[in-house]
Design an enzyme around this catalytic site. Structure first.
Site, mmCIF file in Angstrom:
data_model
loop_
_atom_site.group_PDB
_atom_site.id
_atom_site.type_symbol
_atom_site.label_atom_id
_atom_site.label_comp_id
_atom_site.label_asym_id
_atom_site.label_seq_id
_atom_site.Cartn_x
_atom_site.Cartn_y
_atom_site.Cartn_z
ATOM 1 N N THR A 45 0.808 -1.236 0.091
ATOM 2 C CA THR A 45 0.181 -0.100 -0.005
ATOM 3 C C THR A 45 0.865 1.315 0.022
ATOM 4 O O THR A 45 0.844 2.272 -1.020
ATOM 5 C CB THR A 45 -0.963 -0.096 1.201
ATOM 6 O OG1 THR A 45 -1.171 -1.458 1.579
ATOM 7 C CG2 THR A 45 -1.925 1.069 1.284
ATOM 8 N N SER A 46 1.669 1.309 1.016
ATOM 9 C CA SER A 46 2.657 2.526 0.958
ATOM 10 C C SER A 46 3.742 2.553 0.047
ATOM 11 O O SER A 46 4.057 3.655 -0.614
ATOM 12 C CB SER A 46 3.236 2.635 2.560
ATOM 13 O OG SER A 46 2.450 3.031 3.567
ATOM 14 N N ALA A 67 7.823 -9.119 -2.890
ATOM 15 C CA ALA A 67 7.955 -10.657 -2.582
ATOM 16 C C ALA A 67 6.877 -11.510 -3.315
ATOM 17 O O ALA A 67 6.976 -12.743 -3.714
ATOM 18 C CB ALA A 67 7.731 -11.142 -0.988
ATOM 19 N N MET A 135 -11.460 -2.688 1.860
ATOM 20 C CA MET A 135 -11.613 -1.601 0.688
ATOM 21 C C MET A 135 -12.417 -0.516 1.577
ATOM 22 O O MET A 135 -12.594 0.632 0.654
ATOM 23 C CB MET A 135 -12.619 -2.291 -0.535
ATOM 24 C CG MET A 135 -11.650 -3.038 -1.258
ATOM 25 S SD MET A 135 -12.544 -3.957 -2.437
ATOM 26 C CE MET A 135 -12.584 -5.570 -1.641
ATOM 27 N N HIS A 545 -5.197 -4.641 11.559
ATOM 28 C CA HIS A 545 -4.702 -3.139 11.117
ATOM 29 C C HIS A 545 -3.336 -2.982 11.978
ATOM 30 O O HIS A 545 -3.235 -1.849 12.623
ATOM 31 C CB HIS A 545 -5.555 -2.129 11.715
ATOM 32 C CG HIS A 545 -6.938 -2.248 11.116
ATOM 33 N ND1 HIS A 545 -8.094 -1.402 11.717
ATOM 34 C CD2 HIS A 545 -7.263 -2.615 9.963
ATOM 35 C CE1 HIS A 545 -9.003 -1.431 10.631
ATOM 36 N NE2 HIS A 545 -8.509 -2.280 9.688
ATOM 37 N N ALA A 579 2.626 1.230 7.834
ATOM 38 C CA ALA A 579 1.759 1.512 8.954
ATOM 39 C C ALA A 579 2.740 1.139 10.240
ATOM 40 O O ALA A 579 2.229 1.438 11.316
ATOM 41 C CB ALA A 579 0.625 0.480 8.878
ATOM 42 N N PRO A 590 -7.186 1.893 8.610
ATOM 43 C CA PRO A 590 -6.144 2.777 8.401
ATOM 44 C C PRO A 590 -5.503 2.779 6.890
ATOM 45 O O PRO A 590 -4.458 3.510 6.705
ATOM 46 C CB PRO A 590 -5.102 1.873 9.333
ATOM 47 C CG PRO A 590 -5.589 0.444 9.414
ATOM 48 C CD PRO A 590 -7.066 0.591 9.011
ATOM 49 N N GLN A 591 -5.985 2.126 5.888
ATOM 50 C CA GLN A 591 -5.385 2.353 4.840
ATOM 51 C C GLN A 591 -5.268 3.762 4.144
ATOM 52 O O GLN A 591 -4.145 4.041 3.548
ATOM 53 C CB GLN A 591 -6.002 1.372 3.519
ATOM 54 C CG GLN A 591 -7.456 1.828 3.275
ATOM 55 C CD GLN A 591 -7.803 0.993 1.831
ATOM 56 O OE1 GLN A 591 -7.091 0.824 1.045
ATOM 57 N NE2 GLN A 591 -9.273 0.970 1.960
HETATM 58 C C1 LIG Z 1 -8.074 -8.890 5.139
HETATM 59 C C2 LIG Z 1 -7.827 -7.460 5.553
HETATM 60 C C3 LIG Z 1 -9.070 -6.393 5.621
HETATM 61 C C4 LIG Z 1 -8.581 -5.051 5.952
HETATM 62 N N1 LIG Z 1 -9.746 -4.215 5.591
HETATM 63 C C5 LIG Z 1 -9.327 -2.960 5.482
HETATM 64 C C6 LIG Z 1 -10.311 -2.097 5.218
HETATM 65 O O1 LIG Z 1 -11.493 -2.274 4.757
HETATM 66 N N2 LIG Z 1 -10.086 -0.769 5.260
HETATM 67 C C7 LIG Z 1 -8.641 -0.104 5.603
HETATM 68 O O2 LIG Z 1 -8.732 1.140 5.773
HETATM 69 N N3 LIG Z 1 -7.840 -1.321 5.917
HETATM 70 C C8 LIG Z 1 -7.876 -2.419 6.051
HETATM 71 N N4 LIG Z 1 -6.791 -3.287 6.318
HETATM 72 C C9 LIG Z 1 -5.858 -2.949 6.755
HETATM 73 C C10 LIG Z 1 -5.011 -2.349 5.420
HETATM 74 O O3 LIG Z 1 -4.950 -2.927 4.297
HETATM 75 C C11 LIG Z 1 -3.667 -1.994 5.946
HETATM 76 O O4 LIG Z 1 -3.382 -1.357 6.922
HETATM 77 C C12 LIG Z 1 -2.373 -1.690 4.832
HETATM 78 O O5 LIG Z 1 -2.711 -1.978 3.448
HETATM 79 C C13 LIG Z 1 -1.040 -1.774 5.221
HETATM 80 O O6 LIG Z 1 -0.177 -1.184 4.309
HETATM 81 P P1 LIG Z 1 1.188 -1.341 4.418
HETATM 82 O O7 LIG Z 1 1.875 -0.595 3.424
HETATM 83 O O8 LIG Z 1 1.767 -0.867 5.913
HETATM 84 O O9 LIG Z 1 1.453 -2.899 4.395
HETATM 85 P P2 LIG Z 1 1.133 -3.733 3.219
HETATM 86 O O10 LIG Z 1 0.272 -3.208 2.293
HETATM 87 O O11 LIG Z 1 0.702 -5.017 3.679
HETATM 88 O O12 LIG Z 1 2.567 -3.960 2.121
HETATM 89 C C14 LIG Z 1 3.649 -4.687 2.602
HETATM 90 C C15 LIG Z 1 4.303 -5.254 1.514
HETATM 91 O O13 LIG Z 1 5.799 -5.867 1.582
HETATM 92 C C16 LIG Z 1 5.896 -6.986 0.813
HETATM 93 N N5 LIG Z 1 6.957 -7.751 1.992
HETATM 94 C C17 LIG Z 1 7.181 -7.969 3.052
HETATM 95 N N6 LIG Z 1 8.012 -8.589 3.244
HETATM 96 C C18 LIG Z 1 8.635 -8.574 2.138
HETATM 97 C C19 LIG Z 1 10.297 -8.871 1.840
HETATM 98 N N7 LIG Z 1 11.105 -9.486 2.571
HETATM 99 N N8 LIG Z 1 10.701 -8.762 0.583
HETATM 100 C C20 LIG Z 1 9.949 -8.205 -0.500
HETATM 101 N N9 LIG Z 1 8.636 -7.944 0.094
HETATM 102 C C21 LIG Z 1 8.171 -7.874 1.138
HETATM 103 C C22 LIG Z 1 4.708 -7.550 1.284
HETATM 104 O O14 LIG Z 1 4.305 -8.765 0.145
HETATM 105 C C23 LIG Z 1 3.434 -6.549 0.852
HETATM 106 O O15 LIG Z 1 3.284 -6.316 -0.581
HETATM 107 C C24 LIG Z 1 -7.364 -4.660 6.037
HETATM 108 C C25 LIG Z 1 -6.246 -5.852 5.989
HETATM 109 C C26 LIG Z 1 -6.627 -6.985 5.771
HETATM 110 C C27 LIG Z 1 -5.366 -7.932 5.667
#
Ligand SMILES: Cc1cc2nc3c(=O)[nH]c(=O)nc-3n(C[C@H](O)[C@H](O)[C@H](O)COP(=O)(O)OP(=O)(O)OC[C@H]3O[C@@H](n4cnc5c(N)ncnc54)[C@H](O)[C@@H]3O)c2cc1C
Ligand SMILES: *[C@@H]1O[C@H](CO)[C@@H](O)[C@H](O)[C@H]1NC(C)=O
Ligand SMILES: *[C@@H]1O[C@H](CO)[C@@H](O)[C@H](O)[C@H]1NC(C)=O
Ligand SMILES: *[C@@H]1O[C@H](CO)[C@@H](O)[C@H](O)[C@H]1NC(C)=O
Ligand SMILES: *[C@@H]1O[C@H](CO)[C@@H](O)[C@H](O)[C@H]1NC(C)=O
Ligand SMILES: *[C@@H]1O[C@H](CO)[C@@H](O)[C@H](O)[C@H]1NC(C)=O
Length: 609
Positions: A45-46, A67, A135, A545, A579, A590-591
């Site tokens: 996401t980020s 990954a 979403m 979250h 996050a 939190p998305q």
């Molecule tokens: C089932 C579910 C439902 C949710 N529902 C909602 C909702 O309705 N509304 C909302 O606002 N939030 C929701 N969330 C929460 C929201 O989606 C997350 O807070 C947000 O997407 C987190 O973003 P991020 O960038 O921190 O991490 P992520 O989007 O998880 O990104 C991390 C990325 O790093 C990659 N990665 C990890 N380790 C490695 C490595 N060693 N090498 C290479 N790549 C790696 C992963 O594959 C992933 O693509 C939900 C989450 C889930 C799982």
């Protein structure tokens, strides 16, 4: 599961919307060493948001190491169609079916949840958890971000300062009332968005308003939550039909991949490495210089001339720091890792939300029918092909927020603990209308009660939790999953708030007139505080979250991992942007903040900070 599989097969044949190709000019060649200005670890996401923005800067080259692959290819339909996202592969049982696009993590036994081990969904794909989530899109309150700014001592994170970045990331499309039920009309305040900025991320409403949720709105109003409140302009008080990250053109999932990455395709400054697993951050002295990567067993190195940006999410960003020598000294040493920088806060301060609730048989049609009955499933499919019906909606409709009223009888000590930690506009509880059965959500089969009835839930989540968890490493290898402790219900005030919120959902149900018979689950006999708390511990479900595990703060804060520009304290050319850097977990979903954080730090980098 037969009817669902049938439905999926039909949709598979008919689906043509997958954006399934990364063009050659954006394709990073796995297995071959290469050098870029910026290397972003994690195309989630980020990660995709900051990568796309950095590649817009003239001259800078950017590599994304992800990954996973494309969710449209590796889990077609289950990921793309909103109504299926919630129904499958998000169960809490360690035996829940696994998906290629998920890390399939399990927690350590949760002491606050009767020592249950919970399966915990996390996206492993371009888009990351935005390719897996439900979403819902909305924002925290004014006080949330003012608190954030206060805690880190930097007004650049106040509500007034971050609102422009929420706006910059998004484009809002009004609901399509020609396709939605007329009694599920939507109120919103357009000032939360500025479409002239052409924000890549589409925000809109599904072309379906769950009939159950039309009554959840009534039930919540009966306990004092006003309907038709806006959720994107800095207040969370009352109920609303949740806005969602869904593409208004075809009612498919919108993620960081279909928005930020899609918009950057064609810009050859950005290279995307798929199935590229980051194993370690490389340093020269205390300056980050690159990343050790593995693609299907082939090792290679991607170097960063300017910076390594870690966006691997709240579990794996701290894990990657730790295996690379940054984290609590004793932990690192116990795993044979040489310490580059002793930062005790890495992996600490884990904040998360969990959900529990009450289920009734109801006299409206809910999504539980879809899983059981081929006629309903076929009808839903036909409607989806015309961008209508229940499959356009990710499982729920109306959500609501409140600070618990005095009548909820919270003890003075709990109220004081909450008031000390959270600002006055920060709600204690979120209520969610669920088109399904709330009973631990072990897997999709939980929903299959084949007795001809429709089932619906009103559930509650603690959005001002005082409990904290942690993540730590089990070995010096990135391949070994981190030890995840969510810490749910380990603070006594949270236990009290949970019981009070549970009783509020019971009152909200009493304010509807769609229930058939007695409370189905847990049932009216469960009426003491102790038995209610026991039921919550036994059936709570994550809302997924996790955050705070590399928290932002001044270097004088011993628990802080990054500064207010996301730079890791004590080393050079290394940021964390996702996050994990939240110093507070905004109430609700939190998305929106994950996109905002990436927009803001991309701007910081452009500004030379
Ligand atoms: C089932 C579910 C439902 C949710 N529902 C909602 C909702 O309705 N509304 C909302 O606002 N939030 C929701 N969330 C929460 C929201 O989606 C997350 O807070 C947000 O997407 C987190 O973003 P991020 O960038 O921190 O991490 P992520 O989007 O998880 O990104 C991390 C990325 O790093 C990659 N990665 C990890 N380790 C490695 C490595 N060693 N090498 C290479 N790549 C790696 C992963 O594959 C992933 O693509 C939900 C989450 C889930 C799982
Ligand atoms: C709204 O309309 C649906 C049919 O689309 C119906 O089932 C439901 O009862 C209505 N809700 C209310 C509150 O009248
Ligand atoms: C709160 O306390 C009052 C007075 O003791 C009692 O009448 C009421 O039922 C309590 N409410 C709840 C939700 O427990
Ligand atoms: C709780 O606080 C209220 C008002 O602040 C006070 O009247 C009441 O006596 C307190 N109750 C207890 C048990 O301390
Ligand atoms: C929420 O709104 C209600 C009704 O307008 C108001 O009485 C209450 O004080 C508000 N709560 C908060 C925490 O702002
Ligand atoms: C931690 O590592 C040990 C030793 O390799 C292993 O037996 C155990 O299963 C691991 N724990 C988890 C939760 O992965």
């Amino acid at each position: 599961m037969h009817s669902l599989k049938y439905l999926l097969l039909g949709l598979h044949v008919l689906s043509s919307q997958a954006n399934s190709v990364i063009p050659i000019e954006n394709f990073g060649a796995p297995g071959i060493d290469a050098t870029y200005d910026y290397v972003v670890v994690g195309g989630g996401t980020s990660g995709l948001t900051i990568a796309a923005r950095l590649a817009e800067t003239s001259g800078a080259t950017v590599a994304v190491l992800e990954a996973g692959g494309l969710y449209e290819v590796e889990a077609p339909l289950l990921s793309v169609i909103p109504g299926l996202a919630a129904a499958v592969n998000t169960g809490t049982s360690p035996d829940d079916d696994s998906l290629l696009i998920d890390w399939n993590f399990d927690t350590v036994p949760q002491t606050g949840a009767n020592n249950r081990v919970l399966r915990y969904a996390r996206g492993k794909c371009l888009g990351g958890s935005s390719g897996r989530n439900f979403m819902v899109y909305h924002r925290g309150t004014k006080g949330t971000f003012d608190k954030w700014a206060e805690l880190i001592g930097d007004t650049a994170w106040s509500w007034a300062s971050v609102l422009p970045f929420f706006k910059k990331s998004t484009t809002l499309t009004p609901p399509d009332m020609s396709k939605r039920q007329s009694n599920a009309s939507i109120f919103y305040d357009p000032v939360g968005f500025d479409n002239s900025l052409n924000g890549p991320l589409q925000v809109t409403w599904p072309n379906h308003g769950s009939p159950l949720s039309t009554y959840v709105e009534v039930g919540l109003a009966s306990i004092g939550l006003l309907p038709d409140t806006d959720l994107n302009t800095g207040t969370l008080n009352g109920s609303s039909w949740a806005s969602v990250t869904v593409n208004p053109k075809d009612q498919s999932r919108e993620s960081s991949e279909t928005s930020f990455l899609d918009q950057a395709l064609g810009n050859s400054k950005l290279k995307v490495y798929q199935h590229a697993f980051a194993k370690q951050i490389l340093f020269s002295g205390t300056t980050a210089t690159g990343v050790k990567v593995d693609t299907f067993g082939v090792g290679y190195t991607i170097k960063a001339k300017k910076e390594v940006i870690v966006s691997a999410g709240a579990f794996q960003s701290p894990q990657l720091l730790m295996v690379s020598g940054i984290g609590p000294q004793a932990t690192l040493q116990s795993k044979g890792i040489s310490v580059l920088k002793d930062l005790p806060g890495v992996g600490q301060n884990l904040m998360d939300h969990f959900l529990f609730g009450i289920t009734y048989r109801v006299n409206v049609v809910t999504a539980t029918r879809l899983l059981l009955d081929l006629v309903s499933a076929a009808d839903a499919l036909t409607q989806y092909l015309a961008q209508k019906g229940p499959l356009t909606a990710p499982g729920f409709g109306v959500i609501g927020y409140e600070k618990l009223p005095a009548s909820a009888n919270l003890s003075n000590s709990s109220r004081a603990a909450l008031d000390a930690a959270f600002p006055s506009d920060w709600p204690d509880v979120e209520y969610i209308g669920i088109d399904g059965i709330m009973n631990g959500w072990k897997n999709a089969d939980d929903q299959k009660v084949d007795d001809g009835y429709n089932y619906g839930g009103i559930s509650a989540a603690l959005v001002a939790p005082l409990s904290r968890g942690s993540i730590t490493i089990n070995s010096s290898k990135m391949e070994d999953p981190p030890l995840i402790d969510l810490g749910y219900l380990t603070h006594p005030a949270d236990a009290e708030v949970a019981v009070a919120a549970f009783k509020r959902t019971r009152q909200a149900w009493a304010g509807t007139d769609i229930t058939l018979g007695d409370e189905y689950l847990p049932g009216p006999a469960m009426d003491t505080d102790a038995s209610i708390l026991e039921y919550i511990r036994e059936t709570l479900v994550p809302v997924w979250h996790p955050s705070g595990t590399c928290k932002m703060g001044a270097s004088s804060d011993p628990e802080a991992v990054v500064d207010s520009n996301g730079r890791v304290h004590g080393v050079k050319n290394l940021r964390v942007v996702d996050a994990s850097i939240f110093p507070v977990l905004p109430p609700g979903h939190p998305q929106s903040a994950c996109y905002m954080v990436a927009e803001k730090i991309a701007q910081d980098i452009k500004d030379g900070n």
